[in-house]
Design a protein around this motif. Sequence first.
Motif, short mmCIF file in Angstrom:
data_model
loop_
_atom_site.label_atom_id
_atom_site.label_comp_id
_atom_site.label_asym_id
_atom_site.label_seq_id
_atom_site.Cartn_x
_atom_site.Cartn_y
_atom_site.Cartn_z
N GLU A 31 1.54 7.53 6.23
CA GLU A 31 0.88 7.46 7.13
C GLU A 31 1.31 6.00 7.64
O GLU A 31 2.29 5.77 8.94
N MET A 32 1.19 5.16 6.36
CA MET A 32 1.53 3.31 6.64
C MET A 32 2.85 3.28 6.88
O MET A 32 3.11 2.61 7.19
N PHE A 33 3.42 3.66 5.95
CA PHE A 33 4.80 3.69 6.21
C PHE A 33 6.05 4.44 7.42
O PHE A 33 6.64 3.32 7.18
N SER A 67 9.18 -4.54 -0.48
CA SER A 67 8.52 -2.95 0.00
C SER A 67 8.94 -3.58 1.92
O SER A 67 8.51 -4.22 2.41
N LEU A 68 8.42 -2.42 2.26
CA LEU A 68 8.53 -2.04 3.93
C LEU A 68 7.40 -3.09 4.50
O LEU A 68 8.32 -3.85 4.91
N GLU A 69 6.74 -3.30 4.15
CA GLU A 69 5.53 -3.76 4.39
C GLU A 69 6.51 -5.44 4.72
O GLU A 69 5.44 -6.02 6.18
N GLU A 70 7.03 -5.63 3.50
CA GLU A 70 6.50 -6.97 3.32
C GLU A 70 8.57 -7.79 4.80
O GLU A 70 8.62 -8.78 4.63
N GLU A 82 5.62 15.91 11.50
CA GLU A 82 6.23 16.01 12.06
C GLU A 82 4.85 15.26 12.45
O GLU A 82 5.09 14.54 14.18
N SER A 83 4.18 16.37 12.39
CA SER A 83 2.53 15.63 12.69
C SER A 83 1.91 13.38 12.06
O SER A 83 1.63 13.59 13.11
N ILE A 84 3.05 13.93 11.41
CA ILE A 84 2.73 12.12 11.39
C ILE A 84 3.52 11.55 12.14
O ILE A 84 3.59 10.28 12.30
N LEU A 85 5.28 11.24 12.39
CA LEU A 85 5.53 11.09 13.30
C LEU A 85 5.39 10.83 14.86
O LEU A 85 5.41 9.55 15.40
N GLU A 86 4.93 12.19 15.61
CA GLU A 86 5.00 12.54 16.80
C GLU A 86 3.39 11.54 17.26
O GLU A 86 3.77 10.55 18.08
N PRO A 87 2.62 11.26 16.55
CA PRO A 87 1.07 10.22 16.91
C PRO A 87 1.57 8.64 16.62
O PRO A 87 1.18 7.78 17.27
N ASN A 88 2.85 9.11 15.96
CA ASN A 88 3.14 7.19 15.39
C ASN A 88 3.96 6.65 16.15
O ASN A 88 4.76 5.69 16.51
N GLN A 116 0.98 -1.55 0.51
CA GLN A 116 0.13 -0.30 -0.13
C GLN A 116 1.14 1.15 0.04
O GLN A 116 0.26 2.22 0.06
N THR A 117 2.19 0.97 0.20
CA THR A 117 2.84 2.34 0.29
C THR A 117 3.87 2.36 -1.10
O THR A 117 4.43 3.50 -1.35
#
Length: 341
Positions: free
Chosen positions: A228-230, A200-203, A287-293, A86-87
């Motif tokens: 975000e999934m990445f 891929s990263l997911e794999e 940063e708004s994606i990194l911090e909550p994750n 998905q990425t």
Amino acid sequence: GRLSSRGVRFLETLGFACPSAVAEPPRVTSWTAFSGNQLTRNLQIKPWEFSGHRTMWLRSYRITFSCLTRLKTYRSSWKKLYSTSQTVDSKEVKTFQALAHSWWDEQGKFAPLHSMNDLRVPFIRDNLLKTSTNHDPGKPLSGMKILDVGCGGGLLTEPLGRLGASVVGIDPVAENIKIAQHHKSFDPVLDKRIQYRVCSLEETLNENAECFDAVVASEVVEHVNNLEMFIQCCYQVLKPGGSLFITTVNKTQLSYVLGIVFSEQIAGIVPKGTHTWEKFVSPEKLESILEPNGLSVETVAGMVYNPFSGYWHWTENTSLNYAAHAVRARAQEHLEPAESA
């Protein structure tokens, strides 16, 4: 009972001798093999000669069917490369497939990435050494395991390996990995420290959960789908306290003018179609994606490329390129504070 004249003609067409057949004037039967959007092949065979040509026609049909089967196989394997991810963006895969042969040409299309190593390698090294008290000066990253996501031809993977790290480079483009494998084979030391995989990263999640001291995504996030999934996948493969390093392009008007119009369309510094401005991401958005994750941003620094000298330098201005360092929270930092009785 006797066969009707239609039944007799049907048996004759199949090549069976039938003494009760009624003689009829010669006619031509047209046989057509359809292959989707491919050219249509017509075979015109006289009924009374069909028995003699039956084997030839069947062979021709088998060849056509076999070719179609192979085409479907190739198409399905091509889709498998990125359809499960998905990425990974299939358009990006095709773009970098066409450029795979250029990775190690230091004066070619990837020259800015070769030059960027002067900044990004020390950036990664120095930030990792902040958490390491004992290290070998000759191999400062010895004992550390790093995942290089979207490694391409191994331009960043190899310098990290030379610093002593065990590096796994992954890329969804098979041609990139072939180039990377070939290049590292010239150095026996790197051949032992570096592993490359087409995936891929997911794999990598199932077998590499909380496995790496650092994840590097240099000049990658502006090419992925579902950022975000990445980032979530990066978090999952990092050890608690592990570092995520990102270099990318800010989403500004200046980055569009210089990063796409000038660099790609006018000066040809970067191959046309390499970037899509809509995928650029600002430091604030990142940063708004990194911090909550679960990834705390430690450092953000601007980078500028001089196309005339061919060198990069650090700057406080992040309106074009920038590097970011984020750290995954340690296990105890996730514990909720105990409620007072």
